[in-house]
Design a protein around this motif. Structure first.
Motif, PDB file in Angstrom:
ATOM      1  N   GLU A  24      19.085 -21.935  -4.948  1.00 27.78           N
ATOM      2  CA  GLU A  24      19.153 -22.199  -6.408  1.00 27.78           C
ATOM      3  C   GLU A  24      17.791 -22.571  -7.025  1.00 27.78           C
ATOM      4  O   GLU A  24      17.069 -23.150  -6.132  1.00 27.78           O
ATOM      5  N   GLY A  25      17.805 -22.578  -8.055  1.00 28.99           N
ATOM      6  CA  GLY A  25      16.421 -22.923  -8.989  1.00 28.99           C
ATOM      7  C   GLY A  25      16.850 -23.281 -10.463  1.00 28.99           C
ATOM      8  O   GLY A  25      17.754 -22.929 -10.872  1.00 28.99           O
ATOM      9  N   ASP A  26      15.506 -23.964 -10.829  1.00 30.17           N
ATOM     10  CA  ASP A  26      15.534 -24.052 -12.375  1.00 30.17           C
ATOM     11  C   ASP A  26      14.682 -23.176 -13.127  1.00 30.17           C
ATOM     12  O   ASP A  26      13.357 -23.151 -12.887  1.00 30.17           O
ATOM     13  N   ILE A  27      15.379 -22.581 -14.042  1.00 30.58           N
ATOM     14  CA  ILE A  27      14.511 -21.752 -14.811  1.00 30.58           C
ATOM     15  C   ILE A  27      14.896 -21.688 -16.310  1.00 30.58           C
ATOM     16  O   ILE A  27      15.995 -21.772 -16.322  1.00 30.58           O
ATOM     17  N   ASP A  28      13.896 -21.910 -17.299  1.00 26.48           N
ATOM     18  CA  ASP A  28      14.435 -21.718 -18.646  1.00 26.48           C
ATOM     19  C   ASP A  28      13.911 -20.413 -18.969  1.00 26.48           C
ATOM     20  O   ASP A  28      12.912 -19.734 -19.247  1.00 26.48           O
ATOM     21  N   LEU A  29      15.350 -19.775 -19.311  1.00 23.97           N
ATOM     22  CA  LEU A  29      15.316 -18.317 -19.762  1.00 23.97           C
ATOM     23  C   LEU A  29      14.562 -18.082 -21.083  1.00 23.97           C
ATOM     24  O   LEU A  29      14.418 -16.969 -21.081  1.00 23.97           O
ATOM     25  N   THR A  30      14.257 -18.964 -21.941  1.00 30.21           N
ATOM     26  CA  THR A  30      13.398 -18.675 -23.225  1.00 30.21           C
ATOM     27  C   THR A  30      12.082 -18.135 -22.625  1.00 30.21           C
ATOM     28  O   THR A  30      11.517 -17.299 -23.402  1.00 30.21           O
ATOM     29  N   GLY A  31      11.571 -18.703 -21.495  1.00 30.31           N
ATOM     30  CA  GLY A  31      10.430 -18.244 -21.156  1.00 30.31           C
ATOM     31  C   GLY A  31      10.531 -16.696 -20.523  1.00 30.31           C
ATOM     32  O   GLY A  31       9.766 -15.744 -20.723  1.00 30.31           O
ATOM     33  N   PHE A  32      11.413 -16.523 -19.620  1.00 30.62           N
ATOM     34  CA  PHE A  32      11.754 -15.385 -19.075  1.00 30.62           C
ATOM     35  C   PHE A  32      11.742 -14.181 -19.968  1.00 30.62           C
ATOM     36  O   PHE A  32      11.317 -13.079 -19.851  1.00 30.62           O
ATOM     37  N   LEU A  33      12.781 -14.359 -20.997  1.00 33.18           N
ATOM     38  CA  LEU A  33      13.095 -13.526 -22.094  1.00 33.18           C
ATOM     39  C   LEU A  33      11.670 -13.265 -23.219  1.00 33.18           C
ATOM     40  O   LEU A  33      11.900 -12.436 -24.004  1.00 33.18           O
ATOM     41  N   GLY A  34      10.855 -14.235 -23.099  1.00 32.77           N
ATOM     42  CA  GLY A  34       9.549 -14.023 -23.864  1.00 32.77           C
ATOM     43  C   GLY A  34      10.075 -14.652 -25.070  1.00 32.77           C
ATOM     44  O   GLY A  34       9.180 -14.265 -26.287  1.00 32.77           O
ATOM     45  N   LEU A  35      10.847 -15.573 -25.209  1.00 32.06           N
ATOM     46  CA  LEU A  35      11.164 -15.861 -26.707  1.00 32.06           C
ATOM     47  C   LEU A  35      10.341 -17.314 -27.015  1.00 32.06           C
ATOM     48  O   LEU A  35      10.331 -17.558 -28.257  1.00 32.06           O
ATOM     49  N   PRO A  37       6.541 -18.603 -25.882  1.00 36.31           N
ATOM     50  CA  PRO A  37       5.411 -18.569 -25.106  1.00 36.31           C
ATOM     51  C   PRO A  37       4.877 -19.804 -24.598  1.00 36.31           C
ATOM     52  O   PRO A  37       3.879 -19.850 -23.803  1.00 36.31           O
ATOM     53  N   GLN A  38       5.381 -20.938 -24.895  1.00 35.25           N
ATOM     54  CA  GLN A  38       5.108 -22.175 -24.423  1.00 35.25           C
ATOM     55  C   GLN A  38       5.917 -22.249 -23.026  1.00 35.25           C
ATOM     56  O   GLN A  38       5.592 -23.432 -22.527  1.00 35.25           O
ATOM     57  N   ILE A  39       6.820 -21.732 -22.991  1.00 37.56           N
ATOM     58  CA  ILE A  39       7.863 -22.015 -21.962  1.00 37.56           C
ATOM     59  C   ILE A  39       7.274 -21.165 -20.616  1.00 37.56           C
ATOM     60  O   ILE A  39       7.366 -19.939 -20.789  1.00 37.56           O
ATOM     61  N   ALA A  40       7.090 -21.576 -19.358  1.00 36.65           N
ATOM     62  CA  ALA A  40       6.428 -20.993 -18.230  1.00 36.65           C
ATOM     63  C   ALA A  40       7.980 -19.721 -17.855  1.00 36.65           C
ATOM     64  O   ALA A  40       8.943 -20.086 -18.280  1.00 36.65           O
ATOM     65  N   ASN A  41       7.684 -18.416 -17.637  1.00 33.38           N
ATOM     66  CA  ASN A  41       8.240 -17.612 -17.331  1.00 33.38           C
ATOM     67  C   ASN A  41       8.919 -17.389 -16.041  1.00 33.38           C
ATOM     68  O   ASN A  41       9.216 -16.542 -15.302  1.00 33.38           O
ATOM     69  N   GLY A  42       8.768 -18.519 -15.198  1.00 35.63           N
ATOM     70  CA  GLY A  42       9.097 -18.505 -13.725  1.00 35.63           C
ATOM     71  C   GLY A  42      10.135 -19.761 -13.502  1.00 35.63           C
ATOM     72  O   GLY A  42      10.343 -20.724 -14.338  1.00 35.63           O
ATOM     73  N   TYR A  43      10.309 -19.911 -12.284  1.00 33.66           N
ATOM     74  CA  TYR A  43      11.081 -21.202 -11.903  1.00 33.66           C
ATOM     75  C   TYR A  43      10.380 -22.350 -11.706  1.00 33.66           C
ATOM     76  O   TYR A  43       9.026 -22.258 -11.576  1.00 33.66           O
ATOM     77  N   GLU A  44      10.860 -23.495 -12.136  1.00 33.26           N
ATOM     78  CA  GLU A  44      10.114 -24.746 -12.159  1.00 33.26           C
ATOM     79  C   GLU A  44      10.521 -25.568 -10.778  1.00 33.26           C
ATOM     80  O   GLU A  44       9.369 -26.215 -10.213  1.00 33.26           O
ATOM     81  N   SER A  45      11.462 -25.202 -10.006  1.00 32.59           N
ATOM     82  CA  SER A  45      11.739 -25.636  -8.817  1.00 32.59           C
ATOM     83  C   SER A  45      12.603 -24.771  -8.126  1.00 32.59           C
ATOM     84  O   SER A  45      13.620 -24.094  -8.820  1.00 32.59           O
TER      85      SER A  45
END
Length: 91
Positions: A24-35, A37-45
């Protein structure tokens, strides 16, 4: 990592009955989806639980786990920055 557990058990003569690795992991999908640019596009942990059963002792399975953590390419690649080269082949 599954291959590592199977191989390490085989090397020690341990017969496996079952092996499961739950991740399991923590990811902010707004980074992954390119919504955003301030949010990393990978898992935080990332976290994982290894469930293993066989004819080994707890101590033997602990040794297997330590060996897998020390030799796993997946563990290495996630814990260290590695070069990544891509090729796009459109057919």
């Amino acid at each position: 990592m599954t291959v590592g557990y199977v191989a390490q058990c085989a090397l020690r003569g341990i017969t496996l009955q079952s092996l499961e690795i739950e991740t399991e992991g923590d990811i902010d999908l707004t980074g992954f989806l390119g919504l955003d640019p301030q949010i990393a596009n990978g898992y935080e942990s990332l976290r994982y639980t290894v469930r293993i059963r066989g004819d080994g002792t707890k101590e033997q399975f602990a040794q297997v786990h330590e060996a897998v953590m020390a030799t796993s390419p997946n563990v290495y690649n996630l814990a260290n920055a590695v070069g990544l080269k891509s090729t796009l082949a459109v057919e």
